[in-house]
Design an enzyme around this catalytic site. Structure first.
Site, mmCIF file in Angstrom:
data_model
loop_
_atom_site.group_PDB
_atom_site.id
_atom_site.type_symbol
_atom_site.label_atom_id
_atom_site.label_comp_id
_atom_site.label_asym_id
_atom_site.label_seq_id
_atom_site.Cartn_x
_atom_site.Cartn_y
_atom_site.Cartn_z
ATOM 1 N N GLY A 18 1.068 -1.481 0.419
ATOM 2 C CA GLY A 18 -0.338 -0.145 0.138
ATOM 3 C C GLY A 18 0.390 1.086 0.208
ATOM 4 N N GLY A 19 0.116 2.504 0.384
ATOM 5 C CA GLY A 19 0.509 3.633 -0.002
ATOM 6 C C GLY A 19 1.859 3.925 1.147
ATOM 7 C CB ALA A 95 -3.324 -3.968 7.093
ATOM 8 N N GLY A 96 -4.691 -0.760 6.290
ATOM 9 C CA GLY A 96 -5.476 0.107 6.794
ATOM 10 C C GLY A 96 -6.598 0.357 6.353
ATOM 11 C CD GLN A 153 -10.936 15.318 9.034
ATOM 12 O OE1 GLN A 153 -11.755 16.230 10.343
ATOM 13 N NE2 GLN A 153 -10.456 15.599 8.365
ATOM 14 C CE1 TYR A 159 -8.309 4.940 8.242
ATOM 15 C CE2 TYR A 159 -7.670 7.591 9.845
ATOM 16 C CZ TYR A 159 -7.631 5.998 8.701
ATOM 17 O OH TYR A 159 -5.861 6.432 8.455
ATOM 18 N N GLY A 190 0.930 11.771 9.527
ATOM 19 C CA GLY A 190 -0.534 12.713 9.315
ATOM 20 C C GLY A 190 -1.310 12.174 8.356
ATOM 21 C CE1 TYR A 191 -6.465 13.584 6.015
ATOM 22 C CE2 TYR A 191 -5.748 15.072 7.772
ATOM 23 C CZ TYR A 191 -7.128 13.780 7.325
ATOM 24 O OH TYR A 191 -8.127 13.851 7.627
#
Ligand code: CAA
Length: 253
Positions: A18-19, A95-96, A153, A159, A190-191
Site C-alpha cells: 500500500g501507500g 494495513a488499513g 475527524q 476510523y 498525518g495526511y
C-alpha cells in the site's frame, strides 16, 4: 558474521504494497532486514508493480498474500514465515482502510468492515507473533495509527475509534512484553501523499493541506523513517510511545 554485525532481522509489513507499506518495506530492506510484504491476494496488478518498483532489492523483499482481518489466515501466514525464515523479529501493522461517512449516514457494514481490518487485524497479527518474539527474547512491533486517532475527524467515527484503539492496544501489549526484549510502539502519520488521502474530495483535501504547518502532505518515506527508527535493534528502551509524524498538524505534550 563479525562479532559486531547485527543479525539479519526478518520483518513482516502488513498493508505491505500500500501507500505507506511500500515505503516501509523499502526502508527496512535498506536497513538490512529481510522483508515480507503482506497484502490481499486480489490486488494482482499492484503486486506486479510492487515487484518492479522494488526489483533493486533482489529478493530482500518478498510478497505473501493474507487477509489480516482473518485470524486463521494470520495464523497460517506467520507459521509459514517462521518455518521458512526461522523467526519474525519485526512486525509493522500498516494495513488499513477508510469507510468515511458522518455517523448519521454510516452503515453497520462500514463500521464493521473498518474495525475488522484496522483493529482486529492488529490483534490477529500480534497474537500470532508475540509468543515467538518473547520466547526468543527479541521483537519490535510498530503499529500504524493516525493523527485522526488523536484528534477525531469529521466523517471518521469508525476510523478515529479504531486508530485511537490501536495505540491503547500498543501500550497494553508494551507492558506485557517489556521484560522480554519486545517493544511495542505506535506511529501516527498525518495526511500523506497516498491513494487513501487522494480519495478525499479535492476541496476538503486542499483545506487540510492549508492547515498543515509544514505546508505539504507527508511523503510515505517520512513515515517509513519513523518506523525504521523504532524497529531498530538499538531502540530497545523505547516502548509504549506514540510517535506522531504529521508536519505539525497536531501538537500535544
Ligand atoms: N467539518 C465540519 N462540518 C462539515 C465537515 C467538516 N469537515 N464536512 C462536512 N461538514 C458539514 C457540511 O458543511 C454540511 O453542513 P450543512 O448540513 O449545514 O450543509 C454537513 O456537514 C454535511 O454532512 P453530511 O453528513 O451530509 O456529510 P457529507 O456526506 O457531505 O460528507 C464526508 C462526509 C464525505 C465524510 C466528508 O466530511 C469528508 O470527506 N470528510 C473528511 C474525511 C477525511 O478527512 N478522511 C481522511 C481519509 S485519509 C486518512 O484517513 C488517512 C489518515 O490517517 C490521515
Amino acid at each position: 558474521m563479525s562479532e559486531t554485525a547485527l543479525p539479519k532481522r526478518v520483518a513482516v509489513v502488513t498493508g505491505g504494497i500500500g501507500g505507506l507499506g511500500t515505503a516501509i518495506c523499502r526502508q527496512l530492506a535498506q536497513a538490512g532486514c529481510k522483508v515480507i510484504a503482506v497484502d490481499l491476494a486480489a490486488r494482482d496488478e499492484r503486486v506486479v508493480a510492487f515487484h518492479q518498483e522494488l526489483a533493486a532489492f533482489n529478493g530482500a523483499i518478498t510478497f505473501e498474500a493474507a487477509d489480516v482481518s482473518n485470524f486463521d489466515d494470520c495464523l497460517q501466514l506467520t507459521a509459514r514465515i517462521e518455518q521458512e525464515h526461522g523467526s519474525i523479529d519485526v512486525l509493522v501493522n500498516a494495513a488499513g482502510i477508510t469507510r468515511d461517512a458522518s455517523l448519521r449516514k454510516m452503515s453497520p457494514q462500514q463500521w464493521h468492515e473498518l474495525m475488522r481490518v484496522n483493529l482486529d487485524g492488529v490483534f490477529n497479527m500480534c497474537r500470532n507473533v508475540v509468543d515467538g518474539m518473547t520466547t526468543r527474547g527479541f521483537g519490535r512491533i510498530v503499529n500504524i495509527s493516525s493523527v485522526n486517532g488523536q484528534t477525531g475527524q469529521f466523517g471518521q467515527t469508525n476510523y478515529s475509534a479504531a486508530k485511537a484503539g490501536v495505540h491503547g492496544f500498543s501500550m497494553a501489549l508494551a507492558r506485557e512484553t517489556a521484560r522480554k526484549g519486545v517493544t511495542v510502539n505506535t506511529v501516527s502519520p498525518g495526511y500523506c501523499d497516498t491513494p487513501m488521502v487522494a480519495a478525499v474530495a479535492d476541496d476538503i483535501r486542499a483545506q487540510i493541506i492549508a492547515d498543515i504547518p509544514v505546508g505539504r502532505l507527508g511523503a510515505p518515506a517520512d513515515i517509513a523513517r519513523a518506523v525504521n527508527f523504532l524497529a531498530a535493534d538499538d531502540a530497545g528502551y523505547i516502548t509504549g510511545i506514540n510517535l506522531p509524524v504529521n508536519g505539525g498538524y497536531f501538537m500535544s505534550f
